[in-house]
Enzyme design. Structure first.
Site, PDB file in Angstrom:
ATOM      1  N   LYS A  18     -33.172 -46.022 -80.973  1.00  0.00           N
ATOM      2  CA  LYS A  18     -32.172 -46.081 -79.896  1.00  0.00           C
ATOM      3  C   LYS A  18     -30.809 -46.484 -80.474  1.00  0.00           C
ATOM      4  CE  LYS A  18     -35.716 -46.803 -76.501  1.00  0.00           C
ATOM      5  NZ  LYS A  18     -36.667 -47.701 -75.856  1.00  0.00           N
ATOM      6  N   GLN A  57     -37.248 -53.670 -74.056  1.00  0.00           N
ATOM      7  CA  GLN A  57     -38.285 -52.830 -74.659  1.00  0.00           C
ATOM      8  C   GLN A  57     -39.679 -53.281 -74.213  1.00  0.00           C
ATOM      9  OE1 GLN A  57     -37.748 -50.013 -76.683  1.00  0.00           O
ATOM     10  NE2 GLN A  57     -39.937 -49.754 -76.342  1.00  0.00           N
ATOM     11  N   ASP A 116     -33.098 -47.609 -67.881  1.00  0.00           N
ATOM     12  CA  ASP A 116     -34.468 -47.091 -67.987  1.00  0.00           C
ATOM     13  C   ASP A 116     -34.938 -46.546 -66.633  1.00  0.00           C
ATOM     14  OD1 ASP A 116     -35.835 -46.915 -70.348  1.00  0.00           O
ATOM     15  OD2 ASP A 116     -36.460 -49.019 -70.404  1.00  0.00           O
TER      16      ASP A 116
END
Ligand code: NAD
Length: 291
Positions: free
Chosen positions: A53, A97, A120
């Protein structure tokens, strides 16, 4: 007939190049998009995801921040980090994460991220917006699937789409997205209790597999000329491979490609699209602050 291979590597590269140009324009207007990533613990796969990322941010020109917490960090410590990023006006996207260590409640953490920074798209508010067709963000993997379908020029309007797998991360939001008015597909969501899954899948114009079972979708589950999107990423033993394993999808690629009109490979299909869509959400979040 052998299927057209839909390359997620190519499409994601194209998207990243487009975003790179867009970021130049945003910076010229004084806006530097910024993504903050939080990693708790030392999970090797998570470390790889976080580093990928970061690389994608660097390529596109997005500023990236990273917070690393030890595996025994408390929920309060993690909430404090998130709160700091929530309050920081220069941070546009926040990503925690997953998976988190077991002692940290994932739901509480995901809900503590401000919806306008939830790149997300796991916050219930943003998920709800999708189901009423008022999209702010789209969850990254399903958005990658939609982008591959759109850029591949595959029609969805009036088509029968079978999605196998009803997880909140992939199958469920995809179903919500595909039957909205901009896509107009007729969606059948299949899962472990579905009757005649094989028959339903074999009748579909588009089959999307998000199951987590290696090579579950066989040629007899796919109609001649169907479009097949394989979201699955499964490690299977491969003694001949130097690593001792290989990655396969949820679709038996070799046999299905002889029947389908188009198919995504694993790796190199949906996988690389996920990060590209995360970058896209970060730009969306940043641009929102200009309004
Ligand atoms: P999950 O385990 O949360 O959900 C799997 C779903 O498949 C469940 O709804 C279950 O009912 C269904 N299912 C399982 N076995 C089935 C069977 N035999 N018949 C019918 N339905 C069955 O998994 P997930 O998080 O949605 O992930 C699915 C796959 O996609 C995994 O291989 C995962 O690694 C992969 N994945 C890839 C990406 C990416 O970036 N490409 C992102 C997320 C997940």
């Amino acid at each position: 007939m052998s299927a057209k291979i839909i390359s997620g590597n190519e499409v994601s590269q194209q998207l990243k190049d487009e975003m790179k140009q867009e970021v130049l324009g945003l910076k010229a207007q004084g806006l530097e998009p910024c993504l903050a990533v939080i990693l708790v613990g030392e999970d090797p796969a998570s470390k790889v995801y976080v580093s990928n990322k970061k690389k994608a941010c660097e390529y596109i020109g997005i500023r990236s921040l990273e917070s690393k917490l030890p595996v025994d960090a408390t929920t309060e410590q993690l909430l404090e980090v998130i709160d700091g990023y929530n309050k920081d006006k220069s941070v546009h996207g926040i990503l925690c994460q997953l998976p988190l260590p077991k002692h940290i409640p994932e739901t509480e953490i995901l809900r503590s991220i401000l919806p306008e920074k939830d790149v997300d798209c796991f916050h219930p508010y943003n998920v709800g917006l999708i189901s009423i067709g008022e999209v702010r963000f789209l969850p990254c993997t399903p958005a990658g699937v939609i982008e591959l379908i759109k850029r591949g020029g595959f029609e969805t309007s009036g088509k029968d789409v079978v999605i196998i797998g009803r997880s909140n991360i992939v199958g469920r939001p995809l179903s919500n997205m595909l039957d909205q008015r901009d896509m107009n597909a007729t969606v059948t969501m299949c899962h472990t209790r579905t009757k005649d899954l094989k028959g339903r899948s074999a009748a579909a114009d588009i089959v999307i597999a998000a199951i987590g079972v290696p090579e579950f979708v066989k040629a007899d589950m796919v109609k001649e000329g169907a479009v097949v999107i394989d979201v699955g990423i499964n490690r299977v033993d491969a003694p001949d491979n130097p690593k001792g394993f290989k990655l396969v999808g949820d679709v038996a690629f070799d046999e299905v490609k002889e029947k389908a009109a188009a198919i995504t490979p694993v790796p190199g299909g949906v996988g690389p699209m996920t990060i590209a869509m995360l970058m896209k959400n970060t730009l969306t979040a940043a641009k929102e602050t200009m309004k």
